[in-house]
Scaffold this motif. Sequence first.
Motif, PDB file in Angstrom:
ATOM      1  N   ARG A 171     -35.070 -23.613 -49.319  1.00  0.00           N
ATOM      2  CA  ARG A 171     -35.045 -22.145 -49.379  1.00  0.00           C
ATOM      3  C   ARG A 171     -35.939 -21.602 -48.280  1.00  0.00           C
ATOM      4  NH1 ARG A 171     -30.811 -21.318 -52.676  1.00  0.00           N
ATOM      5  NH2 ARG A 171     -31.059 -22.456 -54.594  1.00  0.00           N
ATOM      6  N   GLN A 172     -35.474 -20.516 -47.615  1.00  0.00           N
ATOM      7  CA  GLN A 172     -36.285 -20.002 -46.510  1.00  0.00           C
ATOM      8  C   GLN A 172     -36.031 -18.514 -46.299  1.00  0.00           C
ATOM      9  OE1 GLN A 172     -35.649 -22.070 -42.846  1.00  0.00           O
ATOM     10  NE2 GLN A 172     -37.013 -20.762 -41.714  1.00  0.00           N
ATOM     11  N   ILE A 173     -37.119 -17.776 -46.099  1.00  0.00           N
ATOM     12  CA  ILE A 173     -36.990 -16.370 -45.746  1.00  0.00           C
ATOM     13  C   ILE A 173     -36.380 -16.296 -44.340  1.00  0.00           C
ATOM     14  CG2 ILE A 173     -38.919 -15.649 -47.206  1.00  0.00           C
ATOM     15  CD1 ILE A 173     -40.600 -15.417 -44.649  1.00  0.00           C
ATOM     16  N   PRO A 174     -35.753 -15.176 -43.969  1.00  0.00           N
ATOM     17  CA  PRO A 174     -35.146 -15.078 -42.638  1.00  0.00           C
ATOM     18  C   PRO A 174     -36.168 -15.195 -41.511  1.00  0.00           C
ATOM     19  CG  PRO A 174     -34.334 -13.334 -44.074  1.00  0.00           C
ATOM     20  CD  PRO A 174     -35.473 -13.988 -44.788  1.00  0.00           C
ATOM     21  N   THR A 175     -35.751 -15.866 -40.446  1.00  0.00           N
ATOM     22  CA  THR A 175     -36.514 -15.939 -39.207  1.00  0.00           C
ATOM     23  C   THR A 175     -35.519 -15.742 -38.059  1.00  0.00           C
ATOM     24  OG1 THR A 175     -36.249 -18.338 -39.103  1.00  0.00           O
ATOM     25  CG2 THR A 175     -38.285 -17.515 -40.067  1.00  0.00           C
ATOM     26  N   PHE A 176     -35.966 -15.096 -36.989  1.00  0.00           N
ATOM     27  CA  PHE A 176     -35.076 -14.850 -35.866  1.00  0.00           C
ATOM     28  C   PHE A 176     -34.890 -16.113 -35.027  1.00  0.00           C
ATOM     29  CE2 PHE A 176     -36.334 -10.265 -36.269  1.00  0.00           C
ATOM     30  CZ  PHE A 176     -35.060  -9.810 -36.569  1.00  0.00           C
ATOM     31  N   LEU A 177     -33.655 -16.410 -34.724  1.00  0.00           N
ATOM     32  CA  LEU A 177     -33.339 -17.426 -33.725  1.00  0.00           C
ATOM     33  C   LEU A 177     -33.280 -16.754 -32.364  1.00  0.00           C
ATOM     34  CD1 LEU A 177     -30.531 -19.373 -35.606  1.00  0.00           C
ATOM     35  CD2 LEU A 177     -32.918 -20.050 -35.288  1.00  0.00           C
ATOM     36  N   ASN A 200     -32.284 -19.443 -45.723  1.00  0.00           N
ATOM     37  CA  ASN A 200     -31.496 -20.098 -46.762  1.00  0.00           C
ATOM     38  C   ASN A 200     -31.798 -19.422 -48.082  1.00  0.00           C
ATOM     39  OD1 ASN A 200     -29.818 -21.778 -48.106  1.00  0.00           O
ATOM     40  ND2 ASN A 200     -31.140 -23.571 -48.005  1.00  0.00           N
ATOM     41  N   PRO A 201     -30.812 -18.697 -48.603  1.00  0.00           N
ATOM     42  CA  PRO A 201     -29.437 -18.595 -48.125  1.00  0.00           C
ATOM     43  C   PRO A 201     -29.351 -17.828 -46.803  1.00  0.00           C
ATOM     44  CG  PRO A 201     -29.772 -17.133 -49.990  1.00  0.00           C
ATOM     45  CD  PRO A 201     -31.030 -17.915 -49.833  1.00  0.00           C
ATOM     46  N   ASN A 202     -28.183 -17.986 -46.130  1.00  0.00           N
ATOM     47  CA  ASN A 202     -27.986 -17.325 -44.840  1.00  0.00           C
ATOM     48  C   ASN A 202     -28.249 -15.834 -44.960  1.00  0.00           C
ATOM     49  OD1 ASN A 202     -27.248 -19.577 -43.331  1.00  0.00           O
ATOM     50  ND2 ASN A 202     -25.118 -19.426 -43.982  1.00  0.00           N
ATOM     51  N   PRO A 203     -29.009 -15.279 -44.018  1.00  0.00           N
ATOM     52  CA  PRO A 203     -29.284 -13.839 -44.071  1.00  0.00           C
ATOM     53  C   PRO A 203     -28.094 -13.020 -43.574  1.00  0.00           C
ATOM     54  CG  PRO A 203     -30.421 -14.829 -42.214  1.00  0.00           C
ATOM     55  CD  PRO A 203     -29.770 -15.944 -42.954  1.00  0.00           C
ATOM     56  N   VAL A 204     -28.035 -11.794 -44.035  1.00  0.00           N
ATOM     57  CA  VAL A 204     -27.083 -10.809 -43.540  1.00  0.00           C
ATOM     58  C   VAL A 204     -27.794 -10.033 -42.444  1.00  0.00           C
ATOM     59  CG1 VAL A 204     -25.751  -8.754 -44.132  1.00  0.00           C
ATOM     60  CG2 VAL A 204     -25.914 -10.647 -45.767  1.00  0.00           C
ATOM     61  N   VAL A 205     -27.181 -10.000 -41.250  1.00  0.00           N
ATOM     62  CA  VAL A 205     -27.770  -9.303 -40.115  1.00  0.00           C
ATOM     63  C   VAL A 205     -27.127  -7.925 -40.007  1.00  0.00           C
ATOM     64  CG1 VAL A 205     -28.092  -9.315 -37.608  1.00  0.00           C
ATOM     65  CG2 VAL A 205     -28.294 -11.445 -38.903  1.00  0.00           C
ATOM     66  N   THR A 265     -36.675  -9.470 -46.123  1.00  0.00           N
ATOM     67  CA  THR A 265     -36.045  -8.818 -44.973  1.00  0.00           C
ATOM     68  C   THR A 265     -36.980  -8.911 -43.777  1.00  0.00           C
ATOM     69  OG1 THR A 265     -34.800  -7.262 -46.338  1.00  0.00           O
ATOM     70  CG2 THR A 265     -35.173  -6.619 -44.049  1.00  0.00           C
ATOM     71  N   LEU A 266     -36.411  -9.265 -42.646  1.00  0.00           N
ATOM     72  CA  LEU A 266     -37.142  -9.355 -41.392  1.00  0.00           C
ATOM     73  C   LEU A 266     -36.574  -8.292 -40.465  1.00  0.00           C
ATOM     74  CD1 LEU A 266     -39.105 -11.004 -39.571  1.00  0.00           C
ATOM     75  CD2 LEU A 266     -37.126 -12.395 -38.942  1.00  0.00           C
ATOM     76  N   SER A 267     -37.426  -7.513 -39.829  1.00  0.00           N
ATOM     77  CA  SER A 267     -36.994  -6.477 -38.891  1.00  0.00           C
ATOM     78  C   SER A 267     -37.455  -6.824 -37.490  1.00  0.00           C
ATOM     79  CB  SER A 267     -37.585  -5.119 -39.275  1.00  0.00           C
ATOM     80  OG  SER A 267     -37.030  -4.657 -40.472  1.00  0.00           O
TER      81      SER A 267
END
Length: 121
Positions: free
Chosen positions: A19-25, A49-54, A108-110
């Motif tokens: 499981r993982q919070i969103p991070t920018f690639l 994880n789960p895949n984030p919605v962008v 959420t990551l901004s």
Amino acid sequence: MSLHEMLPLVDAQSFTGDRQIPTFLHEPPNRHEFLNSSGAVIPCTAFGNPNPVVRWINDDGTPAVDIPGLRHVRLDGSLVFQPFRTDQYRQDVHAATYRCTATNVFGTLSSRDVQVVAGKR
């Protein structure tokens, strides 16, 4: 009261390795200039994880929705500005500030603000 009693209850699954919070690639740049004759693609990709919605949002916090013939958000998270005639120029679209967000159940990551500037050719 012990430290253990003071900590909030947290679902143990949120701490498992899968499981993982969103991070920018690929976080978008803070400024993107382009010509009306060429258009532009501003990528924003994130992992989690789960895949984030962008999503893309405007400076006022509202969603940057598709505007046929001018602006489109692709399924891969890229913000696309289509080539346009000079009489189609819109300041709220072509000289605006946007932000990319990536969201999943863990957060959420901004991105930084992205200043978009379209020039005429």
